[in-house]
Design a protein around this motif. Structure first.
Motif, PDB file in Angstrom:
ATOM      1  N   PRO A   1       1.560  -6.881 -22.467  1.00  0.00           N
ATOM      2  CA  PRO A   1       2.716  -7.737 -22.176  1.00  0.00           C
ATOM      3  C   PRO A   1       4.056  -6.993 -22.232  1.00  0.00           C
ATOM      4  N   VAL A   2       4.086  -5.823 -22.848  1.00  0.00           N
ATOM      5  CA  VAL A   2       5.335  -5.065 -22.947  1.00  0.00           C
ATOM      6  C   VAL A   2       5.117  -3.692 -22.309  1.00  0.00           C
ATOM      7  N   ARG A   3       6.005  -3.321 -21.414  1.00  0.00           N
ATOM      8  CA  ARG A   3       5.920  -1.994 -20.802  1.00  0.00           C
ATOM      9  C   ARG A   3       7.329  -1.449 -20.605  1.00  0.00           C
ATOM     10  N   VAL A   4       7.397  -0.149 -20.520  1.00  0.00           N
ATOM     11  CA  VAL A   4       8.673   0.527 -20.344  1.00  0.00           C
ATOM     12  C   VAL A   4       8.739   1.047 -18.909  1.00  0.00           C
ATOM     13  N   GLU A   5       9.854   0.756 -18.236  1.00  0.00           N
ATOM     14  CA  GLU A   5      10.081   1.245 -16.883  1.00  0.00           C
ATOM     15  C   GLU A   5      11.366   2.059 -16.854  1.00  0.00           C
ATOM     16  N   LEU A   6      11.377   3.067 -16.021  1.00  0.00           N
ATOM     17  CA  LEU A   6      12.605   3.826 -15.801  1.00  0.00           C
ATOM     18  C   LEU A   6      13.320   3.228 -14.595  1.00  0.00           C
ATOM     19  N   VAL A   7      14.534   2.765 -14.813  1.00  0.00           N
ATOM     20  CA  VAL A   7      15.307   2.123 -13.766  1.00  0.00           C
ATOM     21  C   VAL A   7      16.506   3.013 -13.430  1.00  0.00           C
ATOM     22  N   PRO A   8      16.629   3.404 -12.157  1.00  0.00           N
ATOM     23  CA  PRO A   8      17.799   4.220 -11.799  1.00  0.00           C
ATOM     24  C   PRO A   8      19.043   3.344 -11.678  1.00  0.00           C
ATOM     25  N   ASN A   9      20.149   3.824 -12.213  1.00  0.00           N
ATOM     26  CA  ASN A   9      21.422   3.133 -12.023  1.00  0.00           C
ATOM     27  C   ASN A   9      22.512   4.173 -11.795  1.00  0.00           C
ATOM     28  N   MET A  10      23.599   3.723 -11.194  1.00  0.00           N
ATOM     29  CA  MET A  10      24.688   4.616 -10.845  1.00  0.00           C
ATOM     30  C   MET A  10      25.734   4.616 -11.964  1.00  0.00           C
ATOM     31  N   PRO A  11      25.961   5.772 -12.598  1.00  0.00           N
ATOM     32  CA  PRO A  11      26.957   5.820 -13.678  1.00  0.00           C
ATOM     33  C   PRO A  11      28.373   5.789 -13.111  1.00  0.00           C
ATOM     34  N   ASP A  12      29.338   5.510 -13.972  1.00  0.00           N
ATOM     35  CA  ASP A  12      30.730   5.459 -13.518  1.00  0.00           C
ATOM     36  C   ASP A  12      31.257   6.835 -13.107  1.00  0.00           C
ATOM     37  N   TYR A  13      30.595   7.904 -13.515  1.00  0.00           N
ATOM     38  CA  TYR A  13      31.018   9.251 -13.131  1.00  0.00           C
ATOM     39  C   TYR A  13      30.224   9.788 -11.940  1.00  0.00           C
ATOM     40  N   ALA A  14      29.517   8.920 -11.232  1.00  0.00           N
ATOM     41  CA  ALA A  14      28.751   9.359 -10.061  1.00  0.00           C
ATOM     42  C   ALA A  14      29.696   9.966  -9.031  1.00  0.00           C
ATOM     43  N   GLY A  15      29.323  11.103  -8.505  1.00  0.00           N
ATOM     44  CA  GLY A  15      30.132  11.790  -7.515  1.00  0.00           C
ATOM     45  C   GLY A  15      31.161  12.745  -8.095  1.00  0.00           C
ATOM     46  N   ARG A  16      31.344  12.712  -9.398  1.00  0.00           N
ATOM     47  CA  ARG A  16      32.310  13.603 -10.047  1.00  0.00           C
ATOM     48  C   ARG A  16      31.763  15.036 -10.004  1.00  0.00           C
ATOM     49  N   PRO A  17      32.572  15.998  -9.600  1.00  0.00           N
ATOM     50  CA  PRO A  17      32.055  17.374  -9.492  1.00  0.00           C
ATOM     51  C   PRO A  17      31.925  18.048 -10.856  1.00  0.00           C
ATOM     52  N   PHE A  18      30.851  18.789 -11.011  1.00  0.00           N
ATOM     53  CA  PHE A  18      30.622  19.640 -12.172  1.00  0.00           C
ATOM     54  C   PHE A  18      30.322  21.040 -11.656  1.00  0.00           C
ATOM     55  N   GLU A  19      30.749  22.054 -12.395  1.00  0.00           N
ATOM     56  CA  GLU A  19      30.401  23.435 -12.044  1.00  0.00           C
ATOM     57  C   GLU A  19      29.291  23.897 -12.972  1.00  0.00           C
ATOM     58  N   VAL A  20      28.188  24.367 -12.402  1.00  0.00           N
ATOM     59  CA  VAL A  20      27.055  24.833 -13.191  1.00  0.00           C
ATOM     60  C   VAL A  20      27.419  26.161 -13.845  1.00  0.00           C
ATOM     61  N   VAL A  21      27.232  26.233 -15.158  1.00  0.00           N
ATOM     62  CA  VAL A  21      27.485  27.457 -15.910  1.00  0.00           C
ATOM     63  C   VAL A  21      26.182  28.199 -16.151  1.00  0.00           C
ATOM     64  N   SER A  22      25.153  27.454 -16.596  1.00  0.00           N
ATOM     65  CA  SER A  22      23.877  28.067 -16.931  1.00  0.00           C
ATOM     66  C   SER A  22      22.779  27.018 -16.835  1.00  0.00           C
ATOM     67  N   VAL A  23      21.557  27.481 -16.605  1.00  0.00           N
ATOM     68  CA  VAL A  23      20.411  26.580 -16.488  1.00  0.00           C
ATOM     69  C   VAL A  23      19.320  27.032 -17.437  1.00  0.00           C
TER      70      VAL A  23
END
Length: 126
Positions: free
Chosen positions: A56-78
């Motif tokens: 009766p209980v399950r966990v789902e991952l739901v995509p949502n758009m954050p308020d910072y969507a589209g904000r540019p970030f510069e990748v420093v390291s991965v």
């Protein structure tokens, strides 16, 4: 009176073309890339007494758009699954690619957006 563009754009033919972003695989990211978050996956508990699996209980991952969507970030390291980024304000942040969808911004757009949103770029625009 002519319109003054507040952004520091280098006019060239590449900027006249319409560009689009696509999701980028985390293993393709490199330092110096410009990225933006489009969606963040959030865990949601679903209560369903009519679920055929009997749970009766399950966990789902739901995509949502954050308020910072589209904000540019510069990748420093991965270091998968984490991506160390720099914000336009110069702050460091760590993105977890298991929880967010990243898109690579085209170089001219990413650089112009990043610079124009930085405190120095905002002061130059005024």
């Amino acid at each position: 009176m002519a319109f003054m563009n507040p952004f520091k754009f280098n006019k060239n033919a590449e900027q006249d073309a319409i560009q689009a972003v696509r999701p980028v695989a985390a293993e393709d990211l490199r330092g110096g890339d410009y990225v933006a978050v489009t969606f963040v996956k959030t865990s949601v508990f679903r209560f369903d007494s009519h679920d055929p699996s009997g749970d009766p209980v399950r966990v789902e991952l739901v995509p949502n758009m954050p308020d910072y969507a589209g904000r540019p970030f510069e990748v420093v390291s991965v270091c998968l699954p984490f991506v160390l980024c720099k914000t336009p304000e110069g702050h460091a942040c760590v993105l977890d690619v298991r929880q967010c969808t990243l898109v690579r911004l085209p170089e001219p757009f990413g650089q112009n957006a990043f610079e124009s949103m930085s405190p120095a770029g905002e002061q130059a625009a005024t």
